[in-house]
Design a protein around this motif. Structure first.
Motif, short mmCIF file in Angstrom:
data_model
loop_
_atom_site.label_atom_id
_atom_site.label_comp_id
_atom_site.label_asym_id
_atom_site.label_seq_id
_atom_site.Cartn_x
_atom_site.Cartn_y
_atom_site.Cartn_z
N PHE A 67 0.84 -1.21 0.00
CA PHE A 67 0.00 0.00 0.00
C PHE A 67 0.87 1.26 0.00
O PHE A 67 0.57 2.24 -0.68
N ASP A 68 1.96 1.22 0.77
CA ASP A 68 2.80 2.42 0.95
C ASP A 68 3.73 2.69 -0.22
O ASP A 68 4.18 3.82 -0.40
N GLN A 69 4.09 1.67 -0.99
CA GLN A 69 5.11 1.83 -2.03
C GLN A 69 4.50 1.86 -3.42
O GLN A 69 3.45 1.28 -3.66
N GLU A 70 5.22 2.48 -4.34
CA GLU A 70 4.79 2.50 -5.74
C GLU A 70 5.36 1.28 -6.47
O GLU A 70 6.33 0.68 -6.02
N ASN A 71 4.77 0.96 -7.62
CA ASN A 71 5.37 0.01 -8.56
C ASN A 71 5.59 -1.40 -8.03
O ASN A 71 6.55 -2.06 -8.40
N LEU A 72 4.73 -1.84 -7.12
CA LEU A 72 4.80 -3.23 -6.68
C LEU A 72 3.44 -3.83 -7.01
O LEU A 72 2.42 -3.31 -6.57
N ALA A 194 -6.60 -1.37 -3.27
CA ALA A 194 -6.59 -0.66 -1.99
C ALA A 194 -7.34 0.64 -2.22
O ALA A 194 -6.97 1.43 -3.09
N LEU A 195 -8.41 0.85 -1.47
CA LEU A 195 -9.24 2.06 -1.63
C LEU A 195 -8.96 3.03 -0.50
O LEU A 195 -8.87 2.63 0.66
N GLY A 259 -14.62 10.22 -6.60
CA GLY A 259 -13.57 10.81 -5.77
C GLY A 259 -12.92 9.79 -4.84
O GLY A 259 -12.27 10.14 -3.86
N ILE A 260 -13.10 8.48 -5.16
CA ILE A 260 -12.50 7.42 -4.34
C ILE A 260 -11.18 7.01 -4.98
O ILE A 260 -11.15 6.56 -6.12
N GLU A 261 -10.08 7.21 -4.25
CA GLU A 261 -8.77 6.84 -4.80
C GLU A 261 -8.56 5.34 -4.66
O GLU A 261 -8.94 4.75 -3.65
N PHE A 262 -7.93 4.74 -5.68
CA PHE A 262 -7.61 3.32 -5.53
C PHE A 262 -6.24 3.03 -6.12
O PHE A 262 -5.72 3.79 -6.94
N LYS A 263 -5.67 1.96 -5.63
CA LYS A 263 -4.39 1.52 -6.11
C LYS A 263 -4.54 0.03 -6.44
O LYS A 263 -5.13 -0.70 -5.64
#
Lengths: 276, 276
Positions: A67-72, A194-195, A259-263
């Motif tokens: 959740f905390d890192q990019e590109n994984l 992850a929302l 307006g809900i961010e997700f990854k």
């Protein structure tokens, strides 16, 4: 090709690595964070970590780091049945039994019936417990660990399949940049998101779930994890059936409109392994 | 009146017990399960256990035990800020630093900057770590533990408030049969429910949340926990604002009409404590 995994040799993750990448150069790391860092630093092509157990729940070290890192991103998931063995160098009564807290919890009932005088000692993993016991052959020690660890460290299994609950499985994720085909039975396709919900949207979680519900897209998991800011602020992990790519695409655009961010933590096929 | 709490003396839970029951006979137990069993066996009138931390998330030993057992209900919740201290007998460089894994995670950054050569050792709780260090005054040991533990075991704080994230709080539940008034600031009223969703109700979680959403009842938490049967089967813990008892009553009857089973884990006022 190099693959990072949660070691040491003989661990459940090592067993997954052997199944998924039988020809590769497998590199063990001591913690989940070190496995993921090695992958981020491009020391390896893929990384393998546990993500959820059917009894203990999510592996927070994995979920929070992703959740905390990019590109994984997970590109494959492997489900492995978990069986625990009691193993030792000698056949004498074990005075101390070493293992990971989750394996101790699973074996406690068996041990208290058969070895009521034995004391439990906590180790960082089941495979470390096996190695520690092997390194002290003169001591009355035993370990609760997988079959592969007994083989690796030359220990004798003194009680087989001692776990309390029969149905015990762990999900492992393979992180990479491209889909990794695995020669194992394939059972489904999933996306894990992850929302992060906006403060100013009342009933935001309900609205986020609506986006999937009215399209008939099944959720196979939902879990809140603390955002680590104040008590009561969470992000949400949802696992979504990914049978219709088109419907998922529309659902994700609608989340953005709300307006809900997700990854996207993973977009993967799910494979099953037989018992180690 | 006897109160069971997660010990030993000097633990964060002990500090909560002292605030909530300043006149009572406080009885420490070694594990959360033992605290809850003592209460079930009527050895004590109330029990105090941690239920959620703002960084680490839910305390599964508490949640799962309450879900599995009958007749255990939270009647008050106390929120305590968590501050971690590095403590020792001597001022020499600590070679080994003992603590609970969560406290180690929180103090790792400080320790790696200031004591890069120190090794971490895991204990069952922060207060046990402090006691262990006090019992070996001739050894170069230190512990990461709360202020109260330093006082209890006669240790000197060598670094103050070493936790990485400032905003660190833990929720503690008081289990009992009647509402327990606590002389602390009261901030809200909540109900915690465990939901088991029927297999044959598509979108069951979404429907369960609708029951609260359309009535304007806020959820402050949702979390899935494995049912310990097969991977992918969960029960759900939801925390619900309990400002309107009437609306909650209707919402709960509607859950029953939908075939959604629920268990009330707690019906309580929420109180806050100042820093220990």
């Amino acid at each position: 090709m190099k693959i990072a995994y949660l070691g040491p040799i003989g661990s459940f993750t090592h067993n997954v690595a052997l199944s998924a990448f039988p020809q590769a150069d497998l590199v063990p790391f001591e913690t989940i964070t070190e496995v993921l860092k090695a992958y981020q630093d491009k020391q390896v092509s893929f990384a393998i970590v546990p993500v959820e157990n059917s009894i203990e729940g999510s592996v927070h070290e994995t979920i929070d780091y992703l959740f905390d890192q990019e590109n994984l991103k997970a590109v494959a998931e492997i489900i492995q049945p978990i069986k625990q063995q009691l193993m030792s160098v000698t056949t004498q009564y074990p005075e101390k039994i070493y293992s990971h807290p989750q394996a101790i919890a699973q074996g406690k009932q068996y041990i208290s019936q058969h070895y009521p005088k034995a004391q439990f000692e906590v180790t960082a993993s089941t495979a470390y417990a096996a190695r520690l016991v092997a390194e002290h052959p003169d001591k009355p020690y035993a370990a609760i660990a997988p079959q592969a660890a007994a083989k690796q460290y030359g220990l004798t299994v003194i009680a087989k399949d001692i776990q309390e609950i029969e149905e015990n499985f762990t999900r492992f994720w393979i992180l990479g940049t491209q889909e990794q085909l695995v020669i194992l039975p394939k059972i489904s396709k999933k996306i894990s998101l992850a929302l992060t919900l906006p403060d100013n949207l009342p009933g935001a979680l309900y609205k986020a779930l609506s986006v999937f519900a009215w399209r008939g897209i099944d959720l196979t998991k939902i879990e809140s994890r603390p955002l680590k800011t104040i008590l009561g602020e969470y992000f949400f992990i949802i696992d979504v059936d990914n049978e219709s790519k088109e419907l998922i695409k529309y659902a994700l655009s609608e989340l953005t409109s709300l307006g809900i961010e997700f990854k996207i933590l993973g977009d993967y096929s799910v494979y099953t392994m037989s018992t180690p």
